[in-house]
Every structure is written in structure tokens, then in C-alpha cells.
Design an enzyme around this catalytic site. Structure first.
Site, PDB file in Angstrom:
ATOM      1  N   SER A 155      19.376  58.135  30.020  1.00  0.00           N
ATOM      2  CA  SER A 155      20.556  58.928  29.745  1.00  0.00           C
ATOM      3  C   SER A 155      21.764  58.089  29.370  1.00  0.00           C
ATOM      4  O   SER A 155      22.754  58.592  28.859  1.00  0.00           O
ATOM      5  CB  SER A 155      20.892  59.787  30.969  1.00  0.00           C
ATOM      6  OG  SER A 155      21.173  58.988  32.111  1.00  0.00           O
ATOM      7  N   SER A 181      17.040  55.365  33.235  1.00  0.00           N
ATOM      8  CA  SER A 181      18.156  55.490  32.290  1.00  0.00           C
ATOM      9  C   SER A 181      18.862  54.185  31.997  1.00  0.00           C
ATOM     10  O   SER A 181      19.621  54.102  31.028  1.00  0.00           O
ATOM     11  CB  SER A 181      19.176  56.502  32.837  1.00  0.00           C
ATOM     12  OG  SER A 181      18.600  57.785  32.922  1.00  0.00           O
ATOM     13  N   LYS A 237      29.598  54.455  31.472  1.00  0.00           N
ATOM     14  CA  LYS A 237      28.991  55.761  31.246  1.00  0.00           C
ATOM     15  C   LYS A 237      29.908  56.835  31.823  1.00  0.00           C
ATOM     16  O   LYS A 237      30.506  56.639  32.902  1.00  0.00           O
ATOM     17  CB  LYS A 237      27.615  55.763  31.928  1.00  0.00           C
ATOM     18  CG  LYS A 237      26.749  56.968  31.717  1.00  0.00           C
ATOM     19  CD  LYS A 237      25.394  56.704  32.391  1.00  0.00           C
ATOM     20  CE  LYS A 237      24.418  57.855  32.275  1.00  0.00           C
ATOM     21  NZ  LYS A 237      23.110  57.503  32.877  1.00  0.00           N
TER      22      LYS A 237
END
Length: 610
Positions: free
Chosen positions: A154, A178, A80
Site C-alpha cells: 500500500s 506494504s 505515507k
């Protein structure tokens, strides 16, 4: 068919097996070539030169320590884009915030040291603020099953590239869910480890006191393997990292007790409600479901965004919020702005309430092995999300937001497919450091469901359906032969230390069994012999590493713990007997095991009626 496409849906084991065939670098180059510029799951990808430089470094590592010391040799992965990789830009999905990292995040460093190759950084809800995957200037990440729907966030990009089989695992982060919601929406595994096991050194903070690095994978086995490799002792770069105590169970009972909310909320999504009902029916066949009052969990979940923890997000991006507020996504800015509204008094009030609710939640786990919930109670289209970005995001967090506040670990799992063809997942939640125990149940559940992996058509590998995994480094696998067997009088000395039953098996055919004289309760002695031995029934139990010493301290002479050889050649720790006690003991080898001998004694005492 290119090598990159051919590898779609490969698990960690499959990648590890092929990357040593002399074509590993070329295979990664082919994979990188298939990653499209138009794919909004990526923010930046490795080019050919970067693949080559990483492969050259890997070869130097292999020459130094040997390939066997590199458990992720040549395996591609993604991270990420709020996680640092040296020489790569970190944007947190905000170009105005971007910087070039001067060193790897701690977890990335550990994975690279194990041989993994970074192929890209993935898209996210800006500053990891959202559970939707649409709050990014780099574009919304579509669901891997139906592009009209959200991917969840996310950690949207990381989940997407795993679900589509581009990489076998990817790192995300998880503060409010997330690392779980995108897993549930994309039919993959999302492991949110115990807070502090994976260092957040080199991770852009959202709420620094709560943040976790999470792992997405196609299988539970892979998610746990990556976490164990990436985990570290307390890291000086992360003041919230902590040492694994090795006191928690590494597995769960064959039929675990799972708490489940007595009243479930699906926010009007009848399709998700029906899907979870099917999952619940399947769960009831393999676990005891215990209805609980979900109120303290829901109240604690509400504190995360309706309390002063939002100020941590404000703290993380403070200079940008002050100097260039328009650089921040409007929805994200609206959330972060609220952090300015809380006082120190508000913070302490909320912390006191968090502690009270966490204590109530901890008591729930006194009576169950884990909590099971829908990963998300609903899913929305990208168009719907644009209409109600805050409300629908909040709905996604119904069963996730409390987890880090209560210091729990969680494992999001594929479960069933909805009537509309979208995935519906479940999540198992347990106290801190029970990650391996969750993985034990998760393995069994994934084998039972036997769904294709992610959005690929690849089946769950046969190896991941095995019932008995190898012992964990966090436990001692112990062979018991007498009073510690199941249903025997000293079995509680194992169960009260969170030991878990593994299997019933036999020793190698080199042992004899004796009933020791003057022992209460009656105990056997097991002795290895050079001739006239036979295989003796034993049970294998996994006892947490830190509890093993206190267990051994209770063992009276002439018994002790040594190394036992099993019928299949495995060597485990097990009960042995000092030779001086054997002359006065009764040889009971003919019964094949202690249970057989005790049954015969009972039968004799009752006139043959056992």
C-alpha cells in the site's frame, strides 16, 4: 538545470554533505518546486512557507546542539499519508476520514529531531489495505519503470518518490508486505523492521497488533541508518513498542546459509520465474542455499486475510464503515466488511494455529541464517488489476503475508531486471531483531548486483560497496589474538553467542606476544611495550552487546579485556594480559601471531611436516 532535478538520486550521505554548504534552504525550495500537482504519488506537499518554517526550526536546533548532533541535517524525506505530522492533514487516502494531526508520529518526531525536513505525504491504498497502489481516490500510482504497471502498495507513493530520486528516503507501513512489494516493483530497498522497533504511535492502524513503520531508501546503508535514528525505546504512545534486546547478531557469515522454498510459485508469470532463476544463480555463488518445505509459511500467510485479523481493519475504521460506508473504496470495503463475520472463538482458534505455525517456522531458522524469497511472484498492469483486484493482490502477498504474524524482520532488495525491463526483487527474512544482520548481507548483495539506484541512472556510491562497515552500536567489536581465533579451540565461545567475524588485521607496532605457562588449551598473552614492539596478527569479531558480559565472565586470569590499538589507528576492545604472568611465559613475538606460533609447534612436533 534546477537544483531539485540535479539532486535526483542522491543518497543520504550525498544530501548530508551538501546541505551544510549554506544553500540548503534554497536547495529544498528548488526541490519542492519540481514536485508536480499531477504526480499521483503525492497527496500533499510542502509549500515554500512550510519549507521555510522547517528550515528556521532546523537552524534553531543547530544553534542549540550543533550541526554534528543532527545526522539528517537538511535532508528531505516523505511519509505515507497514514502517518501523522503536526499541522498536516492525515487522510489514509480517504477524504471523509481526514483530520489535522496535533502532533508528529513518534518516528517522524525522531527524524525531525535529527534534522530531516518533511517535503510531502504520499499516496497509498486506502487505509493501507492492498499491495497494489491503485485503491485510492487520489489516483493510482504508476510503476516508476513502466506506467502501465502497478507500483505495488500500500506504500505506493513512498516507494515511487524514492525510486525516482525525489527524496533519499521515505516512510511507509507494512502489515502484509506494504513496505516490501513496492520496493521490489521499483528497484529500491525496503526495510520492514522488527515489529515494535519503530513506534506506531501516531500511525493510523490497519492491524494494530501487526503494523510496522517501514523505510524505503535507495541503498541498504541508508535504510538501516534511518531505522536506527527513528527507532526508540518503548513508547508510551505505542503499547506494542519494545526495547531492543541487543542479543541478535549484527552481521552474517561470509557465506551465509539461506533457506529457500523447495517449490516456488509464480502464478504463471514465466518472466518473473526466469528473473528469479537468474537471481538464484547469483545467490548460489555467495551463499549456501538450503531448500525447505514452505508449507507452514504459506499456511500462516493465508491466515492474515482468511482469518480474524481482518477484524482489526474493521475495528480501525468502524465508525466510518457504519456511518458512511460509501466513503470507502469498494474493494477495501469488501475486505473490511469480512471482519464482522468472525467470533471471539474464531479469533482464539486462529491465534492458537498462528502460534503453532510460528513455532515450526522458528525451527527453520535454527539451521539457517535467513530465508530468501522472491519479493513478489508476479506483477500486473493497472488494467489487469481492475479486472481481478482481490485475486492479483493476494498473489502479490505470497511471500510477504506471514512475516509479521511470525514476528520476523525482512529486507527487500533489488536483484535483477526482468526480460521486459521491469525490476525483480528478492527479500531476506530472519527472526526478530536480526535487522542489522540482514542489512549486512543486503549491503554485500547490493554491491554485487551493482544496479542503478531505483529508476534513476545513478550508480551505487563507492562508499556503499565497502566490505567492512563501522561497528554497530548494538555490538562490541572485539580483537582476539589466540585460542578464540577461527579454527581455534575456544572460537565456539564467540560463535555460540552469535558473534560474527569482521576481518583479520594487525595491532599497532607496540605489542609483544607471549605463550602463557600452564594454560589449557594453550593461550597467549598480549602486552603493550614502549620499545621493541611489533605488529601482531589479530581477528576482529562483532559480539552482540548483551552477550558481551557473559563472554567476559568466562575469561580466566591472567587474561582480561582492555583497549587495543590497531595498525590503522582504530581502538577496539581486545585481549590483554596482566604483567605478573609474563616472566614465566615464552616470548613468541617473532612468529607474528598465535597462529604462526601454533603452526611452528605443530611442525616441530611432526619433524617439520606441518
Amino acid at each position: 538545470m534546477t537544483q531539485g532535478i540535479e539532486s535526483g538520486g542522491w543518497t543520504l550521505t550525498q544530501w548530508c554533505r551538501v546541505q551544510q554548504d549554506g544553500q540548503g534552504r534554497e536547495r529544498l525550495q528548488a526541490l519542492a518546486a519540481t514536485l508536480a500537482d499531477s504526480d499521483t504519488a503525492w497527496i500533499v506537499r510542502a509549500d515554500a512557507a512550510l519549507i521555510d518554517s522547517q528550515w528556521a526550526e532546523l537552524e534553531r536546533q543547530a544553534e542549540s546542539v550543533g550541526v554534528k548532533a543532527l545526522p539528517l541535517y537538511g535532508v528531505p524525506f516523505a511519509i505515507k499519508d497514514n502517518i501523522d505530522a503536526v499541522g498536516w492533514k492525515t487522510t489514509a487516502a480517504c477524504p471523509a476520514f481526514a483530520y489535522t494531526a496535533e502532533q508528529d508520529a513518534t518516528v517522524v518526531s525522531r527524524l525531525r529531531a535529527a534534522g530531516a525536513i518533511l517535503v510531502g505525504k504520499t499516496n497509498l491504498d486506502q487505509f493501507a489495505t492492498g499491495l497494489v497502489g491503485t485503491r485510492s481516490p487520489y489516483g493510482a500510482v504508476p510503476n516508476s519503470f513502466d506506467p502501465a504497471y502497478v507500483s505495488g502498495g500500500s506504500s505506493a507513493g513512498s516507494a515511487s518518490v524514492v525510486a525516482r530520486g525525489l527524496v533519499p528516503f521515505a516512510l511507509g507501513t507494512d502489515t502484509a508486505g506494504s513496505g516490501r512489494v513496492p520496493a521490489g516493483f521499483n528497484n529500491i530497498v525496503g526495510l520492514k523492521p522488527t515489529r515494535g522497533w519503530l513506534s506506531i504511535g501516531g500511525v493510523v492502524p490497519a492491524c494494530r497488533t501487526l503494523d510496522c513503520v517501514s523505510v524505503f531508501a535507495l541503498t541498504v546503508e541508508d535504510a538501516l541508518a534511518v531505522t536506527e535514528i527513528g527507532g526508540s525505546a518503548p513508547d508510551e504512545r505505542d503499547a506494542y513498542s519494545r526495547q531492543h534486546p541487543h542479543t541478535a547478531p549484527v552481521a552474517m557469515p561470509e557465506r551465509p546459509r539461506l533457506a529457500i522454498p523447495a517449490a516456488l510459485e509464480f502464478h504463471g508469470d514465466d518472466v518473473m520465474a526466469r528473473a528469479f532463476d537468474r537471481a538464484r544463480t547469483q545467490l548460489a555463488r555467495v551463499a549456501e542455499l538450503v531448500p525447505i518445505d514452505y508449507t507452514p509459511f504459506a499456511e500462516l500467510a493465508a491466515l492474515l486475510y482468511q482469518g480474524p485479523w481482518v477484524a482489526e481493519r474493521t475495528h480501525a475504521v468502524g465508525p466510518l464503515l457504519i456511518n458512511d460506508p460509501d466513503a470507502i473504496d469498494p474493494t477495501v470495503r469488501g475486505i473490511i466488511d469480512k471482519g464482522l463475520d468472525y467470533s471471539a472463538l474464531d479469533t482464539f482458534d486462529a491465534e492458537y494455529r498462528r502460534a503453532e505455525l510460528s513455532q515450526r517456522i522458528a525451527r527453520v531458522f535454527d539451521d539457517v541464517d535467513a530465508l530468501v524469497v522472491p519479493t513478489s511472484p508476479t506483477i500486473r498492469t493497472i488494467a489487469e488489476m481492475a479486472e481481478q483486484p482481490v485475486q492479483y493482490n493476494s498473489e502479490f502477498g505470497t511471500y510477504t503475508n506471514f512475516t509479521n504474524l511470525a514476528d520476523l524482520c525482512a529486507l527487500a532488495l533489488p536483484a535483477v531486471m526482468r526480460d521486459d525491463g521491469l525490476p525483480a526483487g528478492i527479500t531476506l527474512i530472519a527472526p526478530a531483531w536480526h535487522d542489522r544482520a540482514l542489512a549486512d548481507v543486503g549491503r554485500r548483495w547490493q554491491a554485487l548486483c551493482d544496479l542503478p539506484l531505483g529508476a534513476t541512472e545513478q550508480p551505487l556510491p563507492v562508499a556503499d560497496k565497502e566490505v567492512i562497515p563501522p561497528p554497530s552500536s548494538a555490538c562490541v567489536r572485539l580483537a582476539v589474538v589466540g585460542a578464540h581465533l577461527r579454527d581455534m579451540p575456544l572460537n565456539f565461545q564467540l560463535t555460540t553467542r552469535r558473534a560474527t567475524f569482521v576481518e583479520a588485521t594487525h595491532t599497532a607496532p607496540d605489542y609483544r606476544l607471549y605463550a602463557l605457562a600452564n594454560t589449557t588449551p594453550p593461550k597467549p598473552g598480549l602486552a603493550r611495550v614502549e620499545t621493541n614492539g611489533t605488529a601482531i596478527e589479530v581477528e576482529l569479531w562483532d559480539i552482540p552487546l548483551a552477550r558481551f558480559g557473559e563472554f567476559v565472565a568466562e575469561i580466566p586470569a591472567p587474561l582480561g579485556i582492555g583497549s587495543l590499538t590497531l595498525s590503522d589507528g582504530r581502538v577496539v576492545k581486545g585481549f590483554v594480559c596482566e604483567p605478573w604472568a609474563l616472566p614465566a611465559a615464552q616470548d613468541v613475538t617473532e612468529y607474528g601471531g598465535w597462529r604462526g606460533f601454533m603452526t611452528a609447534l605443530k611442525s616441530a612436533a611432526t619433524g617439520g611436516e606441518a
